[in-house]
Design an enzyme around this catalytic site. Structure first.
Site, mmCIF file in Angstrom:
data_model
loop_
_atom_site.group_PDB
_atom_site.id
_atom_site.type_symbol
_atom_site.label_atom_id
_atom_site.label_comp_id
_atom_site.label_asym_id
_atom_site.label_seq_id
_atom_site.Cartn_x
_atom_site.Cartn_y
_atom_site.Cartn_z
ATOM 1 N N ALA A 25 2.844 0.257 9.107
ATOM 2 C CA ALA A 25 4.081 -0.420 9.514
ATOM 3 C C ALA A 25 4.206 -1.772 8.842
ATOM 4 C CB ALA A 25 4.103 -0.573 11.037
ATOM 5 N N TYR A 49 -1.083 -0.762 10.285
ATOM 6 C CA TYR A 49 -1.205 -1.220 8.898
ATOM 7 C C TYR A 49 -0.052 -0.666 8.053
ATOM 8 C CZ TYR A 49 -3.386 -1.682 4.242
ATOM 9 O OH TYR A 49 -3.659 -1.980 2.915
ATOM 10 N N SER A 90 0.858 -1.188 0.000
ATOM 11 C CA SER A 90 0.000 0.000 0.000
ATOM 12 C C SER A 90 0.888 1.229 0.000
ATOM 13 C CB SER A 90 -0.896 0.006 1.243
ATOM 14 O OG SER A 90 -1.549 1.259 1.382
ATOM 15 N N LYS A 126 2.800 -2.763 5.950
ATOM 16 C CA LYS A 126 3.021 -2.622 4.508
ATOM 17 C C LYS A 126 4.420 -2.091 4.210
ATOM 18 C CE LYS A 126 -0.995 -4.139 3.248
ATOM 19 N NZ LYS A 126 -1.126 -5.437 2.544
#
Length: 342
Positions: A244, A242, A229, A246
């Site tokens: 961290a 999240y 992402s 990705k």
């Protein structure tokens, strides 16, 4: 007078020489035009054969001149089927494991890979959604098998991989698409939330690599695409854990790409921007200001819209194909210009 007469004769000779050169060039041009006209009058099959099948460099492909929407177009006829798109090299028949194929980007990617003729094993906790994806692919050149798998459980991943290989053969391609999150400010989260986000978004891909890529190394061939992402590249408010995960997945992919390059294993990352998926809908609905967040994101994107699941399968398929055989360790944002990296 003699001198003037000599100069006049010299200039006359130059003009004659120039005229000869112009005449010669005109004849060459005329011959080229006549030759092209003769070629265009030939049947398409003969033209492509004379051209050495330059359109696709394959002798089993016909080039057919047709019209589409009242505009000239070219279609490629392969195996008695006419398609508007030329297949990407090295995907037809490839055995692929894809996570998160029950909906969203995962489903759209499964449909694209089935169009390319891949045999796809969909790993997802949502078995009904995975089976629906398989049903949608029933008439496509490829084949889709649905498996209910908790990707956070390494043993479950290993068992499902064994079943897929028993049914389809050795896995060659891997696409980690599964992901999950809800928007919560970091200081309002708890350990249970961290564990769920990290389990799906980081441990899941780690498990798939540890099981599937290990088998690829044994066979000296493999292609991997990890869907991360842009939150992992630039951060995203309300998505600290999240982001961290990705960001970690991006760094992990680059590291493994370096470690396994000499084993003929290629790994790359695709980073979607904000995308209109069931996950994004749940994301916005979980917050009172969710609709405003979605509208603000759409305005911030240079292309002025949220991404759609269909915006990503082309890039994923490309990175899994032989057309990307010299690309590894790269991170590509597909975000409508929201993030632009050099």
């Amino acid at each position: 007078m003699a001198r003037r007469f000599g100069l006049e004769r010299r200039f006359s000779g130059l003009e004659t020489s120039k005229a000869r050169r112009v005449g010669f060039m005109f004849k060459c041009l005329l011959r080229a035009i006549i030759g092209a006209a003769k070629t265009l009058r030939q049947p398409p099959r003969e033209r492509s054969r004379e051209a050495g099948e330059i359109a696709t460099m394959r002798t089993d492909v016909d080039v057919v001149s047709i019209r589409r929407n009242n505009r000239p177009a070219i279609a490629f006829k392969h195996n008695n089927k006419t398609d508007w798109e030329v297949d990407m090299r090295g995907l037809h028949g490839r055995r692929t494991i894809l996570t998160g194929g029950a909906s969203g980007i995962g489903r759209a990617t499964t449909l694209r890979l089935a169009d390319e003729g891949c045999v796809v094993g969909v790993f997802d906790q949502n078995l009904a959604g995975a089976e629906e994806t398989a049903h949608l692919c029933a008439a496509k050149p490829g084949r889709v098998l649905a498996f209910q798998v908790d990707i956070t459980d390494r043993d479950a991943v290993a068992g499902a991989t064994d079943k897929f290989e028993a049914a389809a053969g050795p896995v060659e391609l891997l696409a980690n698409v599964a992901g999950w999150d809800i928007p919560i400010a970091f200081l309002e989260t708890d350990r249970a939330f961290w564990d769920k986000v990290i389990g799906i978004n980081l441990y899941g891909p780690l498990n798939l690599h540890h099981v599937v890529v290990k088998r690829m190394v044994e066979r000296s061939f493999g292609r991997v695409v990890n869907v991360a992402s842009d939150a992992g590249r630039v951060g995203s408010s309300g998505e600290a854990v999240y982001s961290a995960c990705k960001g970690g997945l991006i760094a992990f992919t680059k590291t493994v790409a370096r470690e396994l390059a000499r084993k003929n294993i290629i790994l790359n990352v695709v980073c979607p921007g904000p995308t209109d998926t069931p996950l994004f809908e749940a994301f916005t609905q979980s917050s009172p200001s969710g609709s405003k967040i979605a509208e603000g994101l759409a305005r911030a994107i240079p292309l002025r819209r949220l991404g759609q699941p269909e915006d990503y399968p082309g890039m994923i398929a490309f990175l899994l194909s032989d057309d990307a055989g010299y690309i590894t360790g790269q991170t590509i944002s597909v975000s409508g210009g929201l993030t632009m990296h050099g």
